[in-house]
Design a protein around this motif. Structure first.
Motif, mmCIF file in Angstrom:
data_model
loop_
_atom_site.group_PDB
_atom_site.id
_atom_site.type_symbol
_atom_site.label_atom_id
_atom_site.label_comp_id
_atom_site.label_asym_id
_atom_site.label_seq_id
_atom_site.Cartn_x
_atom_site.Cartn_y
_atom_site.Cartn_z
ATOM 1 N N SER A 133 -1.273 10.777 -5.007
ATOM 2 C CA SER A 133 -0.202 9.805 -4.443
ATOM 3 C C SER A 133 -0.587 8.537 -4.146
ATOM 4 N N ASP A 134 0.067 7.995 -3.616
ATOM 5 C CA ASP A 134 -0.851 7.080 -3.059
ATOM 6 C C ASP A 134 -0.675 6.931 -1.731
ATOM 7 N N THR A 135 0.137 7.606 -1.137
ATOM 8 C CA THR A 135 0.574 8.280 0.228
ATOM 9 C C THR A 135 -1.063 8.706 0.319
ATOM 10 N N TRP A 136 -1.555 10.332 0.062
ATOM 11 C CA TRP A 136 -2.121 10.727 -0.139
ATOM 12 C C TRP A 136 -3.634 9.585 0.095
ATOM 13 N N LYS A 137 -3.479 8.774 -0.719
ATOM 14 C CA LYS A 137 -5.101 8.126 -0.821
ATOM 15 C C LYS A 137 -4.652 7.094 0.506
ATOM 16 N N ASN A 138 -3.924 7.082 1.040
ATOM 17 C CA ASN A 138 -3.647 6.405 2.362
ATOM 18 C C ASN A 138 -4.287 7.230 3.236
ATOM 19 N N ILE A 139 -3.766 8.220 3.598
ATOM 20 C CA ILE A 139 -4.254 9.070 4.033
ATOM 21 C C ILE A 139 -5.866 9.772 3.880
ATOM 22 N N ILE A 140 -6.347 9.948 2.934
ATOM 23 C CA ILE A 140 -7.615 9.797 2.660
ATOM 24 C C ILE A 140 -8.221 8.659 3.545
ATOM 25 N N MET A 141 -8.042 7.737 2.504
ATOM 26 C CA MET A 141 -9.156 7.067 4.005
ATOM 27 C C MET A 141 -8.902 6.830 4.637
ATOM 28 N N GLY A 142 -7.968 7.008 5.357
ATOM 29 C CA GLY A 142 -7.651 7.078 7.697
ATOM 30 C C GLY A 142 -8.579 7.984 7.846
ATOM 31 N N ARG A 143 -8.372 9.009 7.268
ATOM 32 C CA ARG A 143 -9.417 10.433 7.828
ATOM 33 C C ARG A 143 -10.594 11.440 7.617
ATOM 34 N N ALA A 144 -11.030 10.182 6.554
ATOM 35 C CA ALA A 144 -12.049 10.736 5.406
ATOM 36 C C ALA A 144 -13.481 10.981 6.782
ATOM 37 N N SER A 145 -13.719 9.866 7.879
ATOM 38 C CA SER A 145 -14.686 9.978 8.614
ATOM 39 C C SER A 145 -14.375 10.923 9.622
ATOM 40 N N ILE A 152 -15.503 4.321 3.094
ATOM 41 C CA ILE A 152 -15.300 6.003 1.470
ATOM 42 C C ILE A 152 -14.172 4.373 0.958
ATOM 43 N N SER A 153 -14.012 4.863 -0.858
ATOM 44 C CA SER A 153 -13.624 3.622 -1.378
ATOM 45 C C SER A 153 -12.813 4.285 -2.557
ATOM 46 N N ILE A 154 -11.355 4.777 -3.082
ATOM 47 C CA ILE A 154 -11.059 5.226 -3.870
ATOM 48 C C ILE A 154 -10.699 3.866 -4.886
ATOM 49 N N PRO A 155 -11.698 3.920 -5.735
ATOM 50 C CA PRO A 155 -10.698 3.407 -7.677
ATOM 51 C C PRO A 155 -9.628 3.207 -8.106
ATOM 52 N N SER A 156 -9.579 5.194 -7.980
ATOM 53 C CA SER A 156 -8.480 5.403 -8.577
ATOM 54 C C SER A 156 -8.054 6.518 -7.835
ATOM 55 N N ASN A 157 -6.457 6.626 -8.644
ATOM 56 C CA ASN A 157 -6.354 8.076 -8.203
ATOM 57 C C ASN A 157 -6.390 9.564 -7.948
ATOM 58 N N ASN A 158 -7.798 9.449 -8.368
ATOM 59 C CA ASN A 158 -8.507 10.701 -8.150
ATOM 60 C C ASN A 158 -10.140 10.961 -8.302
#
Length: 267
Positions: free
Chosen positions: A118-130, A139-145
């Motif tokens: 989901s978009d929620t997890w997209k934001n979480i991953i973007m914020g937690r990756a480092s 990190i970039s997430i061009p699509s939700n997979n």
């Protein structure tokens, strides 16, 4: 086609031009009225020679030029490689560094394909990756997979992937389907072909080769004429050779007069 074969092709074309010239020299016997025949013969033989002897060489010119450029250019070339993590990426990098001609091997990025999230997890991953792995610089997430990571130089990409894989599954129940490491191999220009032949082709995909040599080859390809144009030029060359044979006496006489004028001026 090798260099010797190309030289042989050119020699055979010149033999055809000599044939046209020899036929044209017979015009005192066959008459000036047959000038049209000589022109037609010259054009036809030129086209045939161009199609069979010169045109095939055009395909080999870039490879011949590449061989020359590789041994005259000191700048390194960069071989871009995609390595699936089904392969031991760490071992691949270590083995590649030991190949003769390789200056350095760097991981230029990682692509990870996952289950859809989901978009929620997209934001979480973007914020937690480092924070999941300190070697992740962006990190970039061009699509939700799909995750595209940039990592620190000399970091172990396999370790980065493993830590993200574990975190995604443990925290979000997101399964990693597969991942690919983008690797840049810096190579001596003269060793590119040798290095490429030693890479495990069944385990990797070579996505491109960049550098001064490839830039020169791309420019050469852009200015090389089409084969059809080369054949036409050869036809017109045959016509000129035929005309030169017909009017050789006039041409030689003109040259003699010109030389005599220069001699008088010098005297």
């Amino acid at each position: 086609m090798g260099t010797l074969a190309a030289i042989l092709m050119i020699v055979l074309f010149f033999v055809l031009m000599v044939f046209v010239f020899s036929i044209a020299l017979l015009t005192p016997l066959i008459g000036k009225r047959n000038l049209l025949f000589v022109v037609f013969l010259g054009f036809t033989v030129g086209v045939i020679g161009g199609a069979f002897f010169i045109s095939p060489i055009m395909d080999d010119i870039p490879d011949m030029a590449r061989a020359v450029y590789q041994f005259t250019d000191d700048s390194p070339e960069v071989i871009s490689v995609d390595v699936s993590t089904n392969t031991n990426v760490t071992q691949f990098i270590k083995t590649t560094k030991s190949i003769e001609g390789v200056k350095s091997v760097e991981s230029s990025g990682i692509t990870i394909k996952t289950d859809a999230f989901s978009d929620t997890w997209k934001n979480i991953i973007m914020g937690r990756a480092s924070s999941i792995n300190s070697n992740v610089t962006s990190i970039s997430i061009p699509s939700n997979n799909t995750l595209i990571l940039q990592v620190k130089e000399n970091s172990d990409p396999q370790t980065v992937i493993n830590s993200l894989d574990e975190w995604l599954m443990f925290v979000g129940g997101i399964n990693v389907k597969y991942s690919t490491v983008h690797v840049s191999v810096n190579v001596d220009a003269s060793q590119v072909d040798s290095v490429v032949s030693k890479l495990p082709q069944d385990q990797i995909v070579i996505t491109g080769i960049k550098g001064p040599v490839e830039d020169k080859i791309n420019y050469l390809n852009s200015v090389l004429p089409k084969k059809s144009n080369v054949v036409l030029v050869c036809g017109f060359l045959g016509m000129l050779v035929g005309l030169a044979g017909v009017f050789i006496d006039t041409i030689m006489e003109g040259l003699r007069r010109t030389m005599n004028k220069f001699r008088r001026k010098e005297g």
